[in-house]
Scaffold this motif. Structure first.
Motif, mmCIF file in Angstrom:
data_model
loop_
_atom_site.group_PDB
_atom_site.id
_atom_site.type_symbol
_atom_site.label_atom_id
_atom_site.label_comp_id
_atom_site.label_asym_id
_atom_site.label_seq_id
_atom_site.Cartn_x
_atom_site.Cartn_y
_atom_site.Cartn_z
ATOM 1 N N ASP A 106 0.814 -1.218 0.000
ATOM 2 C CA ASP A 106 0.000 0.000 0.000
ATOM 3 C C ASP A 106 0.854 1.277 0.000
ATOM 4 O O ASP A 106 0.668 2.180 0.813
ATOM 5 C CB ASP A 106 -0.927 0.001 1.220
ATOM 6 N N HIS A 162 2.041 4.834 -0.968
ATOM 7 C CA HIS A 162 1.573 6.092 -1.541
ATOM 8 C C HIS A 162 2.722 7.071 -1.521
ATOM 9 O O HIS A 162 3.459 7.135 -0.544
ATOM 10 C CB HIS A 162 0.429 6.683 -0.700
ATOM 11 N N TRP A 213 3.525 11.242 -2.424
ATOM 12 C CA TRP A 213 3.046 12.553 -2.868
ATOM 13 C C TRP A 213 4.242 13.473 -3.082
ATOM 14 O O TRP A 213 5.230 13.393 -2.356
ATOM 15 C CB TRP A 213 2.163 13.199 -1.792
ATOM 16 N N GLN A 260 -0.240 5.540 -5.942
ATOM 17 C CA GLN A 260 -1.518 5.466 -5.227
ATOM 18 C C GLN A 260 -1.840 4.043 -4.793
ATOM 19 O O GLN A 260 -2.562 3.326 -5.444
ATOM 20 C CB GLN A 260 -2.635 6.005 -6.120
ATOM 21 N N SER A 320 3.627 7.071 2.347
ATOM 22 C CA SER A 320 3.044 6.243 3.392
ATOM 23 C C SER A 320 2.994 4.815 2.864
ATOM 24 O O SER A 320 3.091 4.561 1.668
ATOM 25 C CB SER A 320 1.641 6.735 3.764
ATOM 26 N N GLY A 321 2.830 3.873 3.764
ATOM 27 C CA GLY A 321 2.812 2.479 3.351
ATOM 28 C C GLY A 321 3.943 1.753 4.036
ATOM 29 O O GLY A 321 4.583 2.275 4.941
ATOM 30 N N GLU A 336 -0.934 3.442 -9.995
ATOM 31 C CA GLU A 336 -1.300 2.195 -9.327
ATOM 32 C C GLU A 336 -1.114 1.031 -10.302
ATOM 33 O O GLU A 336 -1.015 1.205 -11.502
ATOM 34 C CB GLU A 336 -2.749 2.242 -8.855
ATOM 35 N N ARG A 382 -1.550 -7.516 -12.869
ATOM 36 C CA ARG A 382 -0.272 -8.177 -12.686
ATOM 37 C C ARG A 382 -0.435 -9.681 -12.821
ATOM 38 O O ARG A 382 -1.529 -10.217 -12.615
ATOM 39 C CB ARG A 382 0.350 -7.811 -11.359
ATOM 40 N N ARG A 414 -14.082 3.332 -8.450
ATOM 41 C CA ARG A 414 -12.704 2.988 -8.788
ATOM 42 C C ARG A 414 -12.479 1.506 -8.540
ATOM 43 O O ARG A 414 -12.665 1.023 -7.424
ATOM 44 C CB ARG A 414 -11.755 3.801 -7.916
ATOM 45 N N PRO A 415 -12.069 0.772 -9.543
ATOM 46 C CA PRO A 415 -11.907 -0.677 -9.352
ATOM 47 C C PRO A 415 -10.678 -0.989 -8.494
ATOM 48 O O PRO A 415 -9.656 -0.327 -8.606
ATOM 49 C CB PRO A 415 -11.715 -1.206 -10.783
ATOM 50 N N LEU A 426 -7.760 -3.822 -7.200
ATOM 51 C CA LEU A 426 -7.003 -4.915 -7.796
ATOM 52 C C LEU A 426 -7.484 -6.223 -7.190
ATOM 53 O O LEU A 426 -7.375 -6.465 -6.000
ATOM 54 C CB LEU A 426 -5.513 -4.699 -7.506
ATOM 55 N N ARG A 427 -8.061 -7.054 -8.049
ATOM 56 C CA ARG A 427 -8.643 -8.271 -7.505
ATOM 57 C C ARG A 427 -8.020 -9.505 -8.133
ATOM 58 O O ARG A 427 -7.795 -9.546 -9.345
ATOM 59 C CB ARG A 427 -10.142 -8.265 -7.758
ATOM 60 N N ALA A 428 -7.785 -10.513 -7.317
ATOM 61 C CA ALA A 428 -7.175 -11.752 -7.812
ATOM 62 C C ALA A 428 -8.143 -12.468 -8.739
ATOM 63 O O ALA A 428 -9.334 -12.539 -8.483
ATOM 64 C CB ALA A 428 -6.812 -12.648 -6.642
ATOM 65 N N ALA A 449 -3.946 -10.932 -11.417
ATOM 66 C CA ALA A 449 -4.906 -10.013 -10.804
ATOM 67 C C ALA A 449 -5.089 -8.810 -11.699
ATOM 68 O O ALA A 449 -4.180 -8.418 -12.430
ATOM 69 C CB ALA A 449 -4.402 -9.572 -9.429
#
Lengths: 321, 278, 316
Positions: A9, A11, A13, A26, A66-67, A230, A234, A300-301, A303-305, A311
């Motif tokens: 995760d 991010h 800026w 993002q 961040s992350g 983003e 993948r 906003r979609p 990332l889904r396996a 994914a």
């Protein structure tokens, strides 16, 4: 196969001169295990280099992040400079674009490699110089060139020298940021072969950052496609090529001229990537997408396996991503 | 010579060759110059050459002290200011540098005189009341007299050099090899010392060399303010007294020294940058 | 003598258009704003001096080197004249000389730069040789010599200063013109048969104008300084009071030993402020024209950390 490096995760800026911020990365997550080779693909400005810099803690002072970046399970992003610095070059090393001025023009090539060796206690003095010469030889540069200055080497040789320098402290992960861009085709091929051989011989994990798909196809097992900061898809390279589940991936592959001689037309993607200095609503690719439908403009979609290791972040695979 | 009789005037004219045409005079001058003869000063009838030699020997230490002070301190503060970009330190450094850079040299000298009257000597090079001083006393005396003039020059140059160093450093810190050095795991000070500074020195050397003409101007003004018996004041007095041979000689000397310094700077640059070959 | 300022926090987006660039820069950058305001105030005070000066320029209103008081906040000079009045009138002459000399210099330098950059070839080489010769000669000594020989008068001073300052302008303008000349629309204009004069006036000049303005402002700073220096060395026009002359008078009449610092500090401070203001504006303009797009890779500050954002469950 253990995970050497795990980004969670992320991010990033950047402060803009007029006030305001650029949300360059993002919510990116990425993992690399021993000996794995992952490509990070995308157009210029999509945030791939920024990600590479963030992994090594090399973001400029105008950035904030961040992350988590986990190296052997330890978060080096939160730990700050004190945590990451001792591990730079020793655990993770990076090679920049060949066209860049990545080598100090007023010091000899050899001395810069020696500097890395001495800094991390691998060798000193004469032994370091010998080791540096050895490293240069292993990337195909005659040892005598160690006494030369960077401007005396060709672009390809400079890139090899940079690679030799990167490997000098036996890192476990090598990040290659556009290693072949700005080199001519013949030299590109040589560099890729070199990287291939080195990664194999030393069991290196590789993160290959590039906009050049054929390079990824040649060198990597898996790839992550980045768009607007983003990862939008993948998976294994084959899966991405034969069964892309995100329109951007599909168009990217189609946009690459196929040298096999098949007459598929070269398709370019109309439009331009979105501005990242404002909040994005909906799917960032939707303005340019040829398959967009209702939810794309507002939701906003994620990332889904999908299948094994594959994914994608697209409502076409099921609304919600 | 206001009270001389016409005969004396004529005789003097003859002696100094002023009765010939301007062109002939210039020709004679050049010829004499080729023989190392700069003429004779109107004022004290000494050869210009020996006057200038004394004056130069007086000027050099004073200017050298101020210039070296400015180069060292200026580069240091410039580098620190670039390093601490965006902080108060940088703002303060730039402001003070700009302030000193903008002050007219002679005015700054006068200000220092006002500030330090009574604390440090403000005129001349030596204390004329010291009878037969020992070598050490003499040295201290000269140094105490040199303090303010050198400080004046140093402060004015410091302003300029700080700004130059800072901008050169900022340029360099944006270069990719600095990023590489950081990626290698070097500590910030090591990066600056080994990678940034050697590269930043190149434009700094060039710009410092370009400022040498200004040092000459500064020297003239400072020596006038502090009555320092150097080349600068020689120029000033030659102007006042219309001592043309002296004026010509001094001017020639100054021009030559600027040319020489530029040459030296070029050679230095040549040595520092391996990308330049003969 | 160009020294880049690097405004804090301005690694900046490229300039959108050349029109109104000057105004934009002055508005946006604090240093330029401050400089412009200072210049404006001083220039205004100088221009309006005859009307708003508190006392007459030649009126002795008190003792020699009178101390500062409520009616004379900056004291009196060696002739008993009010310092504030002197400053205002002095600024007039100093600024006039500064601007006039700069005008001469910009004219010569601008023409040389444009001709040299535009035509190139032997014209360029020749003009650059000449420029180099002028560049190497130390300015102030030559000014001294010429002023001494020619005689003190405002006109002479202006010419002398102008003749020596043009080299900087010439070089800078030449570089800019060379790059403009290679631009597509210029080549197109030439292909269409436009005459040189037309191209220069309509295409080259507008592009070069902002840089010329930046250079002008910086030159004013140097010109004002040079005038001060010449006056101090006794080569100024004795019939006019410039700020430099005020300082020289004070120096000659032993203001320091009389303890009358107010006769010396204010005039020089005013000159310093003018030079500072010009430098600020000029540098800001030059900066705006040559944006450094580089981000520093190294600095005392490091990137900041923020709390975790979390964009929804990562389901891989």
């Amino acid at each position: 196969m253990s995970t050497l490096l795990q980004v969670e995760d992320l991010h990033v800026w950047f402060e803009l001169p007029d006030g305001g911020e650029l949300h360059a990365v993002q919510g990116l997550s990425l993992g690399v295990g021993t000996g794995e080779r992952v490509g990070l693909v995308g157009e210029s400005g999509c945030g791939k280099t920024t990600t590479a810099l963030a992994i090594m803690g090399l973001l400029p002072p105008t950035a904030s992040a961040s992350g988590r970046v986990l190296l052997d399970g330890k978060d080096v992003l939160a730990g700050g400079e004190a945590t990451i610095r001792p591990r730079r070059w020793v655990d993770v090393a990076i090679v920049f674009q060949g066209a860049m001025n990545a080598l100090n023009p007023v010091r000899t090539v050899g001395s810069q490699i020696v500097e890395a060796l001495e800094l991390h206690g691998r060798a000193r003095g004469g032994a370091a110089r010998a080791r540096a010469a050895q490293l240069l030889e292993s990337v195909g540069i005659p040892a005598a060139r160690a006494k030369r200055y960077p401007h005396e080497l060709s672009g390809g040789m400079r890139q090899r020298a940079a690679i030799a320098m990167a490997l000098s402290c036996n890192p476990r992960v090598l990040i290659a940021d556009e290693p072949t861009t700005a080199l001519d085709v013949m030299v590109q091929a040589q560099i890729l072969e070199l990287l291939d051989a080195l990664c194999r011989d030393f069991g290196l994990a590789l993160i290959l950052v590039t906009h050049d798909l054929p390079v990824v196809a040649q060198l990597c097992d898996a790839a992550a496609v980045m768009y607007a900061g983003e990862i939008v898809e993948r998976g294994p390279v084959d899966a991405l090529y034969h069964d892309p589940r995100h329109p951007y991936t599909r168009l990217l592959f189609a946009a690459t001229a196929d040298l096999d001689g098949r007459d598929a037309p070269v398709v370019s993607i109309p439009g331009a990537p979105p501005r990242l200095d404002r909040e994005l609503v909906g799917c960032p690719f939707s303005p340019r997408c040829d398959r967009r439908f209702d939810p794309c403009g507002t939701l906003r979609p994620a990332l889904r396996a999908l299948d094994d290791g594959h994914a994608a972040a697209c409502h076409l695979n099921g609304v919600g991503g | 010579m206001p009270h001389a009789t016409p005969e004396t005037r004529l005789a003097l004219k003859r002696q100094f060759g002023l009765d010939k045409s301007k062109l002939t005079q210039y020709g004679i001058y050049l010829r004499e110059l080729a023989h190392g003869n700069l003429g004779v000063s109107f004022e004290n009838s000494q050869p210009v050459w020996s006057n200038l030699r004394t004056a130069t020997l007086n000027t050099l230490p004073m200017v050298a002290l101020g210039t070296i002070f400015a180069i060292v301190i200026g580069t240091l503060t410039g580098v620190v200011a670039a390093w601490r970009r965006g902080t108060f330190v940088e703002g303060a450094t730039v402001s003070s540098a700009l302030a000193f850079y903008s002050m007219p040299t002679h005015w700054l000298g006068l200000m220092l005189v006002i500030l330090f009257t009574g604390v440090l000597p403000t005129g001349g090079m030596t204390n004329d009341f010291l009878i037969d001083p020992s070598w050490w006393t003499h040295l201290k005396d000269v140094l105490s007299h040199m303090a303010l003039p050198s400080l004046t020059l140093g402060l004015v140059l410091y302003g300029e050099y700080t700004l130059i160093a800072r901008s050169a450093m900022l340029e360099t810190l944006g270069e990719d090899y600095v990023l590489t050095a950081r990626a290698k795991g070097l500590k910030p000070w090591a990066i600056i010392r080994r990678h940034a500074l050697p590269n930043a020195l190149l434009p700094i050397v060039t710009l410092v060399a370009l400022s040498l003409g200004y040092i000459v101007a500064g020297a003239i003004l400072i020596e006038t303010v502090f009555s320092w018996p150097g080349v600068g004041r020689a120029v000033y007095e030659a102007v006042l007294q219309r001592d043309y041979p002296m004026l010509q000689g001094a001017f020639l000397l100054l021009t030559i020294s600027v040319v020489v310094c530029n040459l030296v700077a070029d050679l230095l640059y040549f040595k520092l940058d391996p990308r330049i070959t003969a | 003598m160009s020294v880049v300022l690097y405004e804090p926090g301005v690694e900046e987006a490229p300039v959108r258009s050349r029109r109104g660039l000057v105004w934009e820069t002055i508005r946006r950058r604090p240093s330029a704003t401050v400089g412009a305001v200072l210049l404006l105030v001083i220039a205004l005070a100088a221009v309006l001096a005859p009307w708003i000066a508190p006392y007459g320029l030649h009126d002795q209103v008190g003792p020699v080197f009178g101390r500062p008081s409520r009616s004379h906040p900056l004291g009196l000079d060696d002739g008993g004249i009010d310092m504030v009045t002197l400053l205002m009138w002095g600024a007039r002459i100093s600024l006039v000389v500064g601007f006039a000399a700069t005008a001469v210099s910009i004219l010569i330098g601008g023409v040389v730069g444009i001709v040299s950059g535009y035509f190139g070839g032997w014209v360029d080489t020749l003009l650059m040789r000449i420029t180099d010769y002028f560049l190497v000669i130390p300015d102030v000594p030559l000014m001294i010599v010429v002023a001494a020989i020619w005689g003190p008068s405002l006109f002479h001073i202006v010419i002398v200063i102008g003749i020596l300052l043009w080299t900087g302008t010439a070089r800078v303008i030449r570089a800019q013109v060379k790059s403009v000349r290679e631009r597509v629309y210029v080549k197109r204009a030439r292909a269409l048969g436009a005459g040189h004069a037309r191209i220069v006036l309509r295409h080259v000049l507008p592009q070069v104008a902002p840089l010329l303005i930046a250079n002008t402002v910086l030159t004013v700073a140097v010109a004002v300084f040079d005038e001060t220096a010449l006056s101090f060395l006794g080569l100024g026009d004795p019939s006019r009071i410039s700020l430099g002359k005020v300082i020289e008078n004070a120096f000659q009449r032993a203001a320091i030993s009389s303890g009358a610092w107010w006769a010396i500090v204010p005039p020089g401070a005013l000159v310093a402020i003018v030079i500072l203001a010009c430098s600020l504006v000029g540098q800001a303009l030059e900066d705006a024209l040559n944006p450094r797009l580089r981000v520093a890779h190294l600095g005392a500050r490091t990137f900041r950390l923020r709390p975790l954002v979390g964009r929804g469950a990562e389901s891989v």
